[in-house]
Write a protein that holds these residues in place. Structure first.
Motif, PDB file in Angstrom:
ATOM      1  N   LYS A  24     -39.094 -44.798 -23.069  1.00  0.00           N
ATOM      2  CA  LYS A  24     -40.132 -43.766 -22.920  1.00  0.00           C
ATOM      3  C   LYS A  24     -40.757 -43.380 -24.260  1.00  0.00           C
ATOM      4  O   LYS A  24     -41.971 -43.299 -24.383  1.00  0.00           O
ATOM      5  N   HIS A  25     -39.959 -43.099 -25.244  1.00  0.00           N
ATOM      6  CA  HIS A  25     -40.489 -42.695 -26.549  1.00  0.00           C
ATOM      7  C   HIS A  25     -40.751 -43.910 -27.436  1.00  0.00           C
ATOM      8  O   HIS A  25     -41.744 -43.946 -28.168  1.00  0.00           O
ATOM      9  N   SER A  26     -39.848 -44.887 -27.367  1.00  0.00           N
ATOM     10  CA  SER A  26     -39.959 -46.057 -28.249  1.00  0.00           C
ATOM     11  C   SER A  26     -41.244 -46.825 -28.008  1.00  0.00           C
ATOM     12  O   SER A  26     -41.898 -47.282 -28.955  1.00  0.00           O
TER      13      SER A  26
ATOM     14  N   SER B 215     -34.031 -56.735 -17.919  1.00  0.00           N
ATOM     15  CA  SER B 215     -35.173 -56.486 -17.044  1.00  0.00           C
ATOM     16  C   SER B 215     -34.856 -55.486 -15.944  1.00  0.00           C
ATOM     17  O   SER B 215     -35.745 -54.834 -15.420  1.00  0.00           O
ATOM     18  N   ASN B 216     -33.573 -55.351 -15.593  1.00  0.00           N
ATOM     19  CA  ASN B 216     -33.152 -54.502 -14.484  1.00  0.00           C
ATOM     20  C   ASN B 216     -31.986 -53.643 -14.972  1.00  0.00           C
ATOM     21  O   ASN B 216     -30.875 -54.141 -15.145  1.00  0.00           O
ATOM     22  N   LEU B 217     -32.220 -52.369 -15.232  1.00  0.00           N
ATOM     23  CA  LEU B 217     -31.192 -51.507 -15.811  1.00  0.00           C
ATOM     24  C   LEU B 217     -29.950 -51.422 -14.937  1.00  0.00           C
ATOM     25  O   LEU B 217     -28.825 -51.351 -15.441  1.00  0.00           O
ATOM     26  N   SER B 218     -30.114 -51.435 -13.635  1.00  0.00           N
ATOM     27  CA  SER B 218     -28.962 -51.342 -12.742  1.00  0.00           C
ATOM     28  C   SER B 218     -28.070 -52.569 -12.843  1.00  0.00           C
ATOM     29  O   SER B 218     -26.831 -52.468 -12.871  1.00  0.00           O
ATOM     30  N   SER B 219     -28.671 -53.756 -12.889  1.00  0.00           N
ATOM     31  CA  SER B 219     -27.864 -54.974 -12.945  1.00  0.00           C
ATOM     32  C   SER B 219     -27.174 -55.110 -14.294  1.00  0.00           C
ATOM     33  O   SER B 219     -26.014 -55.544 -14.364  1.00  0.00           O
TER      34      SER B 219
ATOM     35  N   ASN C 125     -28.051 -41.214  -8.957  1.00  0.00           N
ATOM     36  CA  ASN C 125     -28.514 -39.850  -9.235  1.00  0.00           C
ATOM     37  C   ASN C 125     -29.749 -39.790 -10.125  1.00  0.00           C
ATOM     38  O   ASN C 125     -30.253 -38.704 -10.413  1.00  0.00           O
ATOM     39  N   ASN C 126     -30.204 -40.973 -10.597  1.00  0.00           N
ATOM     40  CA  ASN C 126     -31.401 -40.972 -11.448  1.00  0.00           C
ATOM     41  C   ASN C 126     -32.194 -42.250 -11.174  1.00  0.00           C
ATOM     42  O   ASN C 126     -32.316 -43.125 -12.025  1.00  0.00           O
ATOM     43  N   ARG C 127     -32.734 -42.300  -9.977  1.00  0.00           N
ATOM     44  CA  ARG C 127     -33.528 -43.468  -9.572  1.00  0.00           C
ATOM     45  C   ARG C 127     -34.736 -43.644 -10.483  1.00  0.00           C
ATOM     46  O   ARG C 127     -35.122 -44.770 -10.807  1.00  0.00           O
ATOM     47  N   GLU C 128     -35.298 -42.538 -10.941  1.00  0.00           N
ATOM     48  CA  GLU C 128     -36.473 -42.621 -11.802  1.00  0.00           C
ATOM     49  C   GLU C 128     -36.170 -43.430 -13.060  1.00  0.00           C
ATOM     50  O   GLU C 128     -36.983 -44.246 -13.516  1.00  0.00           O
ATOM     51  N   LEU C 129     -34.982 -43.206 -13.623  1.00  0.00           N
ATOM     52  CA  LEU C 129     -34.612 -43.939 -14.833  1.00  0.00           C
ATOM     53  C   LEU C 129     -34.327 -45.402 -14.517  1.00  0.00           C
ATOM     54  O   LEU C 129     -34.897 -46.307 -15.149  1.00  0.00           O
ATOM     55  N   TYR C 130     -33.456 -45.666 -13.571  1.00  0.00           N
ATOM     56  CA  TYR C 130     -32.973 -47.023 -13.325  1.00  0.00           C
ATOM     57  C   TYR C 130     -34.012 -47.923 -12.657  1.00  0.00           C
ATOM     58  O   TYR C 130     -33.966 -49.148 -12.822  1.00  0.00           O
ATOM     59  N   VAL C 131     -34.939 -47.331 -11.931  1.00  0.00           N
ATOM     60  CA  VAL C 131     -35.970 -48.141 -11.274  1.00  0.00           C
ATOM     61  C   VAL C 131     -37.282 -48.090 -12.054  1.00  0.00           C
ATOM     62  O   VAL C 131     -37.815 -49.117 -12.474  1.00  0.00           O
ATOM     63  N   ASP C 132     -37.792 -46.901 -12.254  1.00  0.00           N
ATOM     64  CA  ASP C 132     -39.116 -46.790 -12.864  1.00  0.00           C
ATOM     65  C   ASP C 132     -39.150 -47.313 -14.298  1.00  0.00           C
ATOM     66  O   ASP C 132     -40.184 -47.810 -14.757  1.00  0.00           O
ATOM     67  N   GLN C 133     -38.026 -47.204 -15.030  1.00  0.00           N
ATOM     68  CA  GLN C 133     -37.994 -47.698 -16.413  1.00  0.00           C
ATOM     69  C   GLN C 133     -37.585 -49.160 -16.500  1.00  0.00           C
ATOM     70  O   GLN C 133     -37.580 -49.720 -17.608  1.00  0.00           O
ATOM     71  N   SER C 134     -37.242 -49.784 -15.393  1.00  0.00           N
ATOM     72  CA  SER C 134     -36.884 -51.203 -15.406  1.00  0.00           C
ATOM     73  C   SER C 134     -38.142 -52.051 -15.361  1.00  0.00           C
ATOM     74  O   SER C 134     -38.954 -51.923 -14.440  1.00  0.00           O
ATOM     75  N   PRO C 135     -38.326 -52.958 -16.326  1.00  0.00           N
ATOM     76  CA  PRO C 135     -39.513 -53.814 -16.321  1.00  0.00           C
ATOM     77  C   PRO C 135     -39.667 -54.606 -15.032  1.00  0.00           C
ATOM     78  O   PRO C 135     -40.795 -54.849 -14.575  1.00  0.00           O
ATOM     79  N   LEU C 136     -38.565 -55.012 -14.417  1.00  0.00           N
ATOM     80  CA  LEU C 136     -38.629 -55.821 -13.211  1.00  0.00           C
ATOM     81  C   LEU C 136     -39.443 -55.133 -12.114  1.00  0.00           C
ATOM     82  O   LEU C 136     -40.231 -55.782 -11.412  1.00  0.00           O
ATOM     83  N   TYR C 137     -39.274 -53.829 -11.960  1.00  0.00           N
ATOM     84  CA  TYR C 137     -39.952 -53.101 -10.884  1.00  0.00           C
ATOM     85  C   TYR C 137     -41.413 -52.792 -11.215  1.00  0.00           C
ATOM     86  O   TYR C 137     -42.111 -52.171 -10.404  1.00  0.00           O
TER      87      TYR C 137
END
Length: 822
Positions: A638-640, A695-699, A722-734
């Protein structure tokens, strides 16, 4: 087809294929010999001809060609090639080559018997026609031959494969840095100083093309005052070395033995035999403490494995190491610790009769989902006292009436935080003090912005600290009585390794380090007087005739008012009136990109190949204070990303010689994630490369060997549920559908840190989206590509990609990967 013919009996030569029809200055073309046949028979007549030639060529490639070459008492000097070759015998020709792009073609040789073509000292081929593939750079071509052919004029003919395959033959006193130099040059890998400061144990590493991926490793015991070698190891290197407290003996492990070297007479004594998997030697009076590992042996017949913990994915986790003591007088040994968890020795205090140990306990209750026990062992009773269990523990050492502790800012409920409300990064190492009497712990480095990475106790009460300070890696002296941090003026920007005379209150230190454009140097230094004596200079030994571009600091202030640190490497012979392509490099994770001269990311090499290189340190890096590094937590780009985009825009405004339409970007690991994430956020870059990126923070969180632990710091308190916004929205894959930048994905197929699937996910997505994407896997390679020849392939792949995309030069890429359709 472009061609030129070089006839060395003429004073002026017209050369087709040279840019603008330039002529070769024949005075820059030299010949050695012929060598009198009575002094030396033709090289090809020997049963070991290849070895003879290789050894001789290695001498001929030395930079100074003004000195005579003595061949069996026959003095030979390099002469202008226009002079007639008198006599019979074998001879050598030397010719400078220079390219400004990837160049390929065929060198044809006439008039020589059995010619051998060498490029920068390495045999290319023994033939009259030799194909050459040259990356952008400077070269020395040497042709060895058994003799001249009768009545056939000597000539060289170059035929490039196309109009762009042009060579220049102007001799220069210096040359651009090469990949081989950066990898092969001798460097000091470790330095260890005796407690009294008189003796240095130094290890060096270098490579030779003839040895391939096998390192030439040497360890030497040296007298510090004279810098003379007292003892040398090469075939069987000492491991886990430790000087005795009186500096009279050196203990080390070799094979399955613990060996003692008496420094006075250099005699050897085997202290223990058949002690496999022993490490971590540590003197305790006249005895030795050491770690002895019992290796777990799995059932070879088993077809399945039941995991016992997340750590069980680590191949070594079920091994168990405990602490033992060896009585040198009798040879008797005893086991000091016994635990289901491995016991690691941190320090000892012979006055107290105690040891400091640490153990890692499986405990996922809180981030970072690991737990370290700090234990004190009484050697008289072998009883243990648990001092504490900590989430962010980094190490401990005995001091005077207490102990020093390294840990993150959240240590002991945030004891090290500058501001209780501040989000902090626990990779930002802090220093603490624990008083023996009242067991009170105090924070020592709250107002000290550099991140502390290691500590060494001196004279029992003060410390030498290794730190990260911005993109520098200096040493600091910590005076406990005054609670004062003082930077040591080492004269280098990045300290690679160091040793300390621990008996001295203001100790002598030895260290090796580099700067952004200065190769490795090593010094011995007295901290009290600040006097330095150079022990080693790689610039002299490996870079004496190397020409580097300039490096300039370039900082900017982002929209939040935060100064973002950066630097720019300029091409060799940079001309601000011309237009250049550029490369932007970053990490974006917890650490800044250091000012190392070489390494896995060769900024000086990229500049030598015609790129302006911008390296920046976006928000979240340690070494800039807790507030800055804390921006890494729960951000994941987000900041970087904003800093990198803003920084690139500021860079382009400041460096008008850079073509804004020809800017590439790249990063590795977290930096590889940043590259993919940036591709979803901006089109400012014309081409991108992600090495071992996420590419996928969850994996990554669930599959990478250290993913859950790293995420416990980088994503503290956040999980996929508990933080779908982080793990999905910040993942380049999605967000792959937003990518328009041509993207190269590079990955080792044996990567356990960031599994190769992370690149496959993105490759699949972009292929289905009909985007411009390439995936290159390196077989058998883990997270870092270290082997010499594979490293060169990796570097070539990266630069060939950017030459294709930013310079409009597809030849190198298509040569490496000929099936690629463009």
């Amino acid at each position: 087809m472009k061609a030129f013919t070089l006839v060395l009996t003429s004073l002026a030569i017209a050369v087709a294929g040279m840019a603008h029809g330039a002529e070769i200055d024949l005075n820059h073309i030299q010949r050695l010999g012929p060598v009198n046949q009575k002094s030396a028979a033709p090289l090809s007549k020997s049963a070991h001809a290849d070895a003879l030639r290789a050894n001789f060529v290695a001498k001929l490639t030395q930079p100074d060609t003004t000195q005579p070459v003595l061949v069996f008492n026959q003095p030979l000097t390099w002469q202008s090639a226009v002079e007639k070759a008198e006599g019979e015998g074998w001879l050598a020709y030397q010719l400078p080559l220079s390219t400004q792009r990837f160049t390929q073609g065929t060198l044809k040789i006439k008039g020589l018997e059995n010619p051998q073509v060498y490029l920068n000292g390495q045999l290319v081929k023994s033939a009259d026609e030799v194909p050459l593939e040259l990356a952008n750079g400077d070269y020395q071509l040497i042709v060895l031959a058994d003799g001249q052919q009768a009545e056939v004029p000597f000539s060289l003919d170059w035929q490039g494969n196309s109009d762009v395959d042009v060579l220049s033959f102007v001799k220069q006193d210096t040359h651009r840095v090469s990949a081989q130099q950066l990898f092969d040059a001798k460097t000091i890998s470790s330095m260890q100083l005796s407690p009294n400061g008189k003796y240095l144990l130094q290890s060096t590493v270098e490579y030779s093309p003839s040895e391939g991926d096998k390192a030439i490793s040497v360890t030497e015991l040296r007298d510090v005052a004279s810098n003379q070698v007292l003892y040398r190891w090469q075939d069987s290197l000492p491991q886990s070395s430790a000087f005795s407290t009186d500096s009279k003996q050196l203990a080390y492990v070799v094979g399955q033995q613990i060996v003692l070297l008496n420094i006075a007479d250099l005699s050897l004594k085997v202290a223990a035999d058949k002690v496999e998997n022993v490490s971590g030697l540590h003197w305790y009076g006249d005895t030795l403490l050491f770690s002895w590992q019992k290796t777990f042996k799995a059932d070879e017949k088993a077809t399945s494995k039941r995991y016992q913990a997340l750590e069980d994915r680590w191949s070594y986790w079920r091994n168990n190491s405990q602490i033992y003591q060896l009585d040198l007088a009798s040879g008797a040994m005893r086991q000091l610790t016994e635990s289901k968890q491995s016991s690691d020795l941190l320090d000892s205090d012979i006055r107290l009769g105690k040891l400091l140990l640490t153990r890692a306990v499986v405990d996922y209750a809180e981030p970072a989902h690991s737990l370290s026990q700090l234990v004190e062992l009484d050697l008289a009773t072998l009883s243990e006292t648990l001092i504490g269990e900590y989430r962010t523990f980094g190490g401990a050492l005995y001091g005077e009436n207490g102990m020093f502790i390294l840990a993150g800012p959240t240590f002991m409920d945030g004891l090290g935080k500058q501001d209780p409300a501040l989000e902090v990064n626990d990779y930002d190492g802090q220093l603490y003090w624990r008083e023996t009497k009242n067991q009170q712990v105090t924070a020592l480095s709250k107002e000290f912005d550099p991140a502390i990475t290691s500590m060494t106790a001196v004279a029992g009460r003060d410390l030498i600290l290794s730190v990260i300070e911005g993109d520098f890696a200096p040493l600091y002296f910590f005076d406990k009585s005054q609670n004062k941090f003082s930077k040591i003026d080492t004269g280098v920007e990045m300290v690679d390794s160091f040793g300390i005379a621990t008996d001295q209150a203001l100790p002598t230190i030895v260290y090796a380090g580099t700067s952004a454009t200065v190769p490795q140097q090593a010094y011995v230094m007295n901290i009290k007087s600040n006097r330095k004596l150079m022990l080693f200079d790689s610039k002299v030994t490996s870079y004496a005739t190397t020409r580097l571009g300039q490096m300039e600091d370039f900082d900017f202030t982002n929209k939040q008012g935060q100064l973002i640190d950066g630097r720019v490497y300029l091409p060799v012979d940079y001309d601000a009136t011309k237009k250049y392509p550029a490369l932007v490099y970053y990490y974006g994770g917890t650490s800044p990109v250091g000012r190392n001269f070489s390494g896995r990311w060769p900024f000086n090499l990229w500049a030598a190949q015609g790129y302006v290189v911008y390296v920046l340190q976006p928000s979240g890096a340690t070494g800039y204070g807790q507030a800055f590094s804390g921006r890494h937590v729960n951000a994941w780009g987000k900041h970087s990303a904003d800093d990198i985009i803003e920084g690139t825009q500021a860079f382009l405004q400041a460096y008008t010689a850079v073509d804004p339409k020809k800017v590439g970007n790249m990063g590795a690991s977290y930096g590889g994630f940043m590259t993919m994430y940036l591709a979803t956020q901006t089109d400012i870059f014309a081409a991108s490369m992600s090495h071992a990126g996420i590419s996928n923070l969850s994996s990554y969180w669930g599959h990478g060997w250290w993913g859950y632990g790293y995420s416990g710091v980088a994503s503290r308190g956040s999980f996929p549920w508990n933080n779908r916004e982080l793990y999905v929205d910040q993942s380049p894959l999605y967000n792959a559908d937003k990518i328009t930048t041509p993207l190269l994905l590079i990955h080792g197929d044996a990567d356990t840190n960031v599994p190769v699937g992370e690149s496959h996910y993105m490759y699949t997505a972009l292929k289905l989206l009909n985007k411009d994407v390439e995936l290159v896997e390196f077989a058998g390679q883990d997270h870092q590509i270290s082997a010499r020849n594979i490293r060169f392939d990796w570097w070539d792949t990266t630069m060939a990609w950017f030459d294709l995309q930013l310079k409009g030069e597809p030849e190198w890429w298509n040569t490496l990967y000929p099936d690629t359709k463009k």
